[in-house]
Write an enzyme that holds these catalytic residues in place. Sequence first.
Site, short mmCIF file in Angstrom:
data_model
loop_
_atom_site.label_atom_id
_atom_site.label_comp_id
_atom_site.label_asym_id
_atom_site.label_seq_id
_atom_site.Cartn_x
_atom_site.Cartn_y
_atom_site.Cartn_z
N GLY A 214 0.80 -1.22 0.00
CA GLY A 214 0.00 0.00 0.00
C GLY A 214 0.83 1.27 0.00
N LEU A 240 -4.33 -5.96 -4.28
CA LEU A 240 -3.27 -4.94 -4.27
C LEU A 240 -1.93 -5.47 -3.75
CD1 LEU A 240 -2.58 -1.90 -4.69
CD2 LEU A 240 -3.18 -1.56 -2.28
N ASP A 241 -0.87 -5.28 -4.55
CA ASP A 241 0.50 -5.64 -4.16
C ASP A 241 0.64 -7.10 -3.76
OD1 ASP A 241 1.30 -3.04 -4.64
OD2 ASP A 241 0.95 -2.39 -2.58
N ALA A 242 -0.22 -7.95 -4.29
CA ALA A 242 -0.20 -9.36 -3.90
C ALA A 242 0.00 -10.30 -5.07
CB ALA A 242 -1.50 -9.70 -3.17
#
Lengths: 297, 297, 297, 297
Positions: A214, A240-242
């Site tokens: 994040g 997100l960001d995964a």
Amino acid sequence: MQADNASTTLPSTPHSATLLIHCQDRQGLVSRITDFIARNNGNIIYLDQHVDAQKQVFFMRVEWELESFAIPAADIADQFRQELAEPLAMHWQLHFSDETPRMAVFVSKLPHCLFDILARCQSGEWNIDVPLIVSNHPDLKPIADRFGIDYYVLPITPNNKQEQEAEQRALLARYNIDFVVLARYMQILSPEFIDHYPERIINIHHSFLPAFPGAKPYHSAYARGVKIIGATSHYVTSELDAGPIIAQDVVHVSHRDSVEDLVRKGRDLEKLVLARAIWNHTQRKILSYDNRTVIFD
Amino acid sequence: MQADNASTTLPSTPHSATLLIHCQDRQGLVSRITDFIARNNGNIIYLDQHVDAQKQVFFMRVEWELESFAIPAADIADQFRQELAEPLAMHWQLHFSDETPRMAVFVSKLPHCLFDILARCQSGEWNIDVPLIVSNHPDLKPIADRFGIDYYVLPITPNNKQEQEAEQRALLARYNIDFVVLARYMQILSPEFIDHYPERIINIHHSFLPAFPGAKPYHSAYARGVKIIGATSHYVTSELDAGPIIAQDVVHVSHRDSVEDLVRKGRDLEKLVLARAIWNHTQRKILSYDNRTVIFD
Amino acid sequence: MQADNASTTLPSTPHSATLLIHCQDRQGLVSRITDFIARNNGNIIYLDQHVDAQKQVFFMRVEWELESFAIPAADIADQFRQELAEPLAMHWQLHFSDETPRMAVFVSKLPHCLFDILARCQSGEWNIDVPLIVSNHPDLKPIADRFGIDYYVLPITPNNKQEQEAEQRALLARYNIDFVVLARYMQILSPEFIDHYPERIINIHHSFLPAFPGAKPYHSAYARGVKIIGATSHYVTSELDAGPIIAQDVVHVSHRDSVEDLVRKGRDLEKLVLARAIWNHTQRKILSYDNRTVIFD
Amino acid sequence: MQADNASTTLPSTPHSATLLIHCQDRQGLVSRITDFIARNNGNIIYLDQHVDAQKQVFFMRVEWELESFAIPAADIADQFRQELAEPLAMHWQLHFSDETPRMAVFVSKLPHCLFDILARCQSGEWNIDVPLIVSNHPDLKPIADRFGIDYYVLPITPNNKQEQEAEQRALLARYNIDFVVLARYMQILSPEFIDHYPERIINIHHSFLPAFPGAKPYHSAYARGVKIIGATSHYVTSELDAGPIIAQDVVHVSHRDSVEDLVRKGRDLEKLVLARAIWNHTQRKILSYDNRTVIFD
């Protein structure tokens, strides 16, 4: 069975062909695949395979010279499909060495990754075309101008996201883009957008994921007092960001480093890690499976 | 053609077999080797190959499960020799997973590498027998005693080197030693000694070779003002500190570090780098060719 | 104002004294402190200071030779308190170079960190006494015996934790322990226990914190597909794996590495990172403030 | 005694001043220097000192805010000289935070370091003026044009070196250059040239010095079979690749890496290491003594 994204434009005389394969593991796979190449007079110049023993999945990258290969380049996909891919239920991609991938870069206001990418392309270090830069801000247009690349400003607000993404997708289609790089693009793409480009959107996140996902990871890293900071490049998925991690690297920091120092040191990491991810992607060295990547080196 | 050091003691029911091969490159090698295994019902669990394009040499490591393999373990070497190794003029080694290598450690006065090695063996981290420690000094005998390992003191002088090396070789034979580790052993072995154990003597040198070969590398590194120091593990050849490199690692240093600090930081490097080399050697992951190593990982 | 843990046993002729100071920043602090030393004929051999500009906190480590120092060692604390520490509301510690810290090691079943610690102490690399090992399992008693160190087995169950911790604290008092190292000790200490040893309990966590706190971090790292794993050493606070970080390091991994490989590679990291933390702690190089550490190097 | 290169252009209202000092070590140096600043109402925002115990040399970097400093910026040098530098026989430099150093870049045909430098300057990451690029080849002129920087082609032959260097020095004077960066400039400068710019010429060498000095280090590294390659940035002295080292870094390589791969991986190292050296130089963080550097961080 399915050619995930086999190339459609066929080369006249490519130097080499590369197969990326994954399928359920079984005995004799390497033997059958290499026999297909050897029997047709192909000289293997790269072969690497990996078995995920836990999930019983077989991964392979094999590259061979086409000079005296018995099958014309245009027919390799068909013949491989019939002989091996369909009978063995393989997921596969076929690439030729003379393809030049077309990349779009999405940016916001930070120039360092964009500069690094354009310098590598322009100096011939990478064989990649960058015909298109998209941004939600006009700030980096002078850089695009300097390199002679089309630059579109599409500001995103809570209200216009859907239309702007439609416009972005139209641009990607119009410019015949193969894959997208988010070079510190500060917007979150919608799942609809992402679904259109599976394993074709590469992001650089300025932390050592899964730590500090994040916003404002350098501030969080400072507050936590870590002694190492990192950067992570990954394929974008709707979470997100995964998404599957392609590359990571780190640098040591100390109590002397302010947040501004972390930002400064992190910039160099971001450039490097993103560049490695783009290199591996365009060299067809990545297979993604179950949110993990196999990176053939 | 020649089995460099094929194992002679045959296991009753080893879990897996490993072939290490190098030979002149030609088309179809992978296909023929994997076909040999697949045809006999062996399930490949590791395969990696490498081609030195410049010298046209092919390298391969392949490991397969023996459970349902059609050829009895005792006959694999013969059959592989007849079918493939002789016709294709291969250099090869065959190893079985249940072999426990026997290692001798040569030391002088510094205990850190010895301690690290013995701790790894004793805790079961490594499956290696260490029945013998040889030294030119009595200093580390208490450690050998603590671990219950025979320790021989053979002081070396300019005049007695030949006899002492004869005695060392007699010990290596009597203890049935497979390979020797020089764990900061401060003597130079004679070419005669070295020739008896090709690629079977592993040294740790306390510098980033080829920088600072020979004596007192930390002092030289300090004097030169380097910002990074290193350690190098290599097979011993008759040329000092010039054998094939197996592993290297480094650590950052600064102007604050005195020679003593370099020695202290270097100790940890030496332990780590030597341990990686021993691990790779006993896992049969190393092929050496033309004074370079291929390390399959 | 308060001498956090000034040494009470006074040396006859220590070589040097070290002051660790933190207080609100103001002009002239370095000048006043160094003047105190210079005026009394002390020769400064180490001086480092740091200002947290955001929080306006001043940190300093200064070490000076005592040979011709005008104030007797036994009176330095009093005189520094009166002249500087009280007027300037400093937090401070005074240490002498001839103190030998007494360390207790808590372990469960994994031997690698314990072996590494004991080897460093026994070989004279560290000047630390380890008179006491505490475990919830008997497994590592043979190692303690080998090094001649008292080993107490205090198994922890949900019901007996309070009594066992009381017993542990009694042991720490009886053995006159200065600080505790949790060398892969698999129990969570109670806040009451922790409060008794502020900045005196050092833990090694087998991940790159804040990623993967808690149990089974190598499994989580594998599942997430990270390309780098880490280890973190920190002071223990009542919040799990969230205390001030002292040292971190990382190692690259790949898709080839199974969970077992991560565990194996991680072991070496854990040993190294924990050793660095212990070294910095006993060299009086750490100041902790606001859940971050200043590490003077 | 001597102000090595004190700034001559005086700022109207610089934010801070920085003193870099080295001299023979003696008691009370820190106290006297910090007292000079504190007494004149300067607030120290950075202080680091180092003593080379072996050679008895004292090094210090101190930076303080000028806002309420009692001595006008224009008079600080004189007053420091009289009060401290002359009595204590100091070598010293005084810098002000609002100076913008002027850098010339020398290149040959490789663009990666030049691109990286110009991107950092142009994006505002560095506060450095680059008015001049000099090359022995015309190849990189398009990059200079793109960034609007004057580019001079001065081809070097065995016969014209003296005149061309005279021309280079005239350019450096005409453009009022403070320091020179050799960004993969493939010519060896004459001792006469070098002597004119002591500690003002920064080179990047594409190896881990002192390993592989001179030409073609990647080829040598490949031939030697090293497992790590490096890059080194140093001040240029008349002995080739032997000047004081400012920064070094390394990257792991393997048998899979061809010479071309080493060149590719090395490029990123060269950019990074050179950038760190330039940063430290322009931040006035480097003191050079006896062919070693002290890098304040």
